[in-house]
Enzyme design. Structure first.
Site, PDB file in Angstrom:
ATOM      1  N   LYS A  52      15.339  10.427 -37.622  1.00  0.00           N
ATOM      2  CA  LYS A  52      15.359   9.297 -38.560  1.00  0.00           C
ATOM      3  C   LYS A  52      15.421   9.816 -40.004  1.00  0.00           C
ATOM      4  O   LYS A  52      16.206   9.329 -40.826  1.00  0.00           O
ATOM      5  CB  LYS A  52      14.125   8.412 -38.336  1.00  0.00           C
ATOM      6  CG  LYS A  52      14.187   7.641 -37.018  1.00  0.00           C
ATOM      7  CD  LYS A  52      12.858   6.997 -36.634  1.00  0.00           C
ATOM      8  CE  LYS A  52      12.953   6.399 -35.220  1.00  0.00           C
ATOM      9  NZ  LYS A  52      11.677   5.878 -34.703  1.00  0.00           N
ATOM     10  N   GLN A  96       5.443   5.910 -36.337  1.00  0.00           N
ATOM     11  CA  GLN A  96       5.961   6.317 -35.028  1.00  0.00           C
ATOM     12  C   GLN A  96       4.893   6.105 -33.958  1.00  0.00           C
ATOM     13  O   GLN A  96       3.771   6.603 -34.084  1.00  0.00           O
ATOM     14  CB  GLN A  96       6.409   7.790 -35.085  1.00  0.00           C
ATOM     15  CG  GLN A  96       7.125   8.255 -33.843  1.00  0.00           C
ATOM     16  CD  GLN A  96       8.475   7.547 -33.619  1.00  0.00           C
ATOM     17  OE1 GLN A  96       9.238   7.337 -34.556  1.00  0.00           O
ATOM     18  NE2 GLN A  96       8.755   7.160 -32.384  1.00  0.00           N
ATOM     19  N   ASP A 119      10.671  -1.715 -38.603  1.00  0.00           N
ATOM     20  CA  ASP A 119      10.675  -1.620 -37.133  1.00  0.00           C
ATOM     21  C   ASP A 119      10.588  -3.012 -36.509  1.00  0.00           C
ATOM     22  O   ASP A 119      10.765  -3.166 -35.300  1.00  0.00           O
ATOM     23  CB  ASP A 119       9.501  -0.766 -36.645  1.00  0.00           C
ATOM     24  CG  ASP A 119       9.944   0.626 -36.211  1.00  0.00           C
ATOM     25  OD1 ASP A 119      11.146   0.795 -35.928  1.00  0.00           O
ATOM     26  OD2 ASP A 119       9.089   1.528 -36.159  1.00  0.00           O
TER      27      ASP A 119
END
Ligand SMILES: NC(=O)c1ccc[n+]([C@@H]2O[C@H](COP(=O)([O-])OP(=O)(O)OC[C@H]3O[C@@H](n4cnc5c(N)ncnc54)[C@H](OP(=O)(O)O)[C@@H]3O)[C@@H](O)[C@H]2O)c1
Length: 295
Positions: A52, A96, A119
């Protein structure tokens, strides 16, 4: 059978975003900035976060990676998220997952400013997605929809079977496929570990989205001729012949399923890169103050 090439499509999306970022910069506007938080040393999480951050650099975004020891207290982590919420230079925040057991993931997600939740996991954004309002759509489901859109896969009136009901993949995919949009307008069956007649249901599917987390779970005898297969699974399986000591397998037994279907995503190179492309799109939208409208 045709491969749904997530690597190729994600590169095209990244190239479009790079052009848009160059335009923002030329106009003296803000460069999109993604902040990623990584806790502990989970090998898969390290790989995901590294790609990412690398992708941000490739297309001209700024990025910040905050790494914390496995032992970080929940309070310390929440304080850092609050700091990122208050930092006007940061447009998108991702934490994450999974987090260590002593940290409440729900609390962490709820602490992220919904306007920076690229997200798309914050309940406010999930609620908007369910209501069909513009929002940040979770990256993996969004990436799957972008892939279906790119290949113009017919979805209207089709029976889509989603295997797996997680908050990050299965449930949002089922909502997006069933909404009145293109891609969308599917009749969706959402299956999980308590589904009793999974094989019979799968055999009726025009589209199967497999998000289970079990290697080679979907076999050829579960798939109708000509079905479209989206394999979300990323499973590390020990392989002494690889330098890393493992290889990646999807949730679909590719070799035997591929000859039966019309389209299929490979693992790796299918949904994985599309997830990153979708995250980058969300971050761009966060930077320009615009949400994604999937309708
Ligand atoms: N490509 C990407 O970018 C990406 C992104 C995210 C995840 N993934 C991968 O996708 C996979 C799924 O991830 P996830 O986070 O959604 O997993 P998860 O939270 O573990 O959910 C797995 C789902 O599969 C269901 N399931 C388990 N065994 C089953 C069975 N025998 N029959 C039917 N359903 C069964 C579970 O049912 P219950 O709810 O009843 O337990 C659950 O809903 C993993 O391999 C993950 O690494 C890939």
């Amino acid at each position: 059978m045709q491969i749904l090439d997530g690597k190729l499509v994600s590169e095209a999306i990244k190239a479009q975003l790079a052009t848009k970022v160059a335009e923002l910069k030329a106009a003296g506007k803000k460069t999109p900035h993604l902040a990623a938080i990584l806790v502990g040393n989970n090998g898969a999480s390290e790989t995901y976060v590294a790609s990412k951050v690398k992708s941000c650099a490739e297309i001209g975004y700024n990025s910040t990676l905050l790494r914390f020891d496995e032992q970080i207290s929940e309070k310390h982590l929440l304080d850092h998220i609050t700091m990122l919420n208050e930092n006007a230079d940061v447009d998108g925040i991702l934490v994450q997952l999974p987090l260590p057991k002593h940290i409440n993931e729900e609390l962490v997600i709820n602490t992220i400013d919904p306007s920076k939740d690229v997200d798309g996991f914050h309940p406010m954004n999930v609620g908007k997605m369910v209501s069909g309002l513009p929002t940040f759509v979770p990256a993996t489901p969004y990436g799957i929809m972008l892939l279906l859109e790119h290949y113009q896969i017919p979805t209207k009136g089709k029976h889509a079977v989603v295997i797996g009901r997680s908050h990050i993949v299965g449930t949002p995919v089922s909502i997006l496929l069933s909404r009145s949009a293109n891609p969308g307008n599917c009749t969706v069956t959402l299956c999980h570990s308590q589904t009793t007649n999974l094989k019979e249901i799968c055999l009726q599917a025009d589209i199967i989205v497999a998000a289970i987390g079990k290697p080679n779970f979907v076999t050829a005898d579960m798939v109708k001729e000509g079905a479209v297969i989206v394999d979300v699974g990323i499973n590390r399986v020990a392989d002494a012949s690889k330098k890393s000591g493992f290889r990646l397998l999807g949730d679909v037994k590719f070799d035997e399923v591929a000859p039966k279907c019309s389209f299929i995503t490979p693992v790796p190179g299918g949904v994985g890169p599309m997830t990153i492309a979708a995250l980058l799109k969300n971050t761009y939208h966060a930077a320009i103050g615009q949400k994604v409208n999937m309708n």
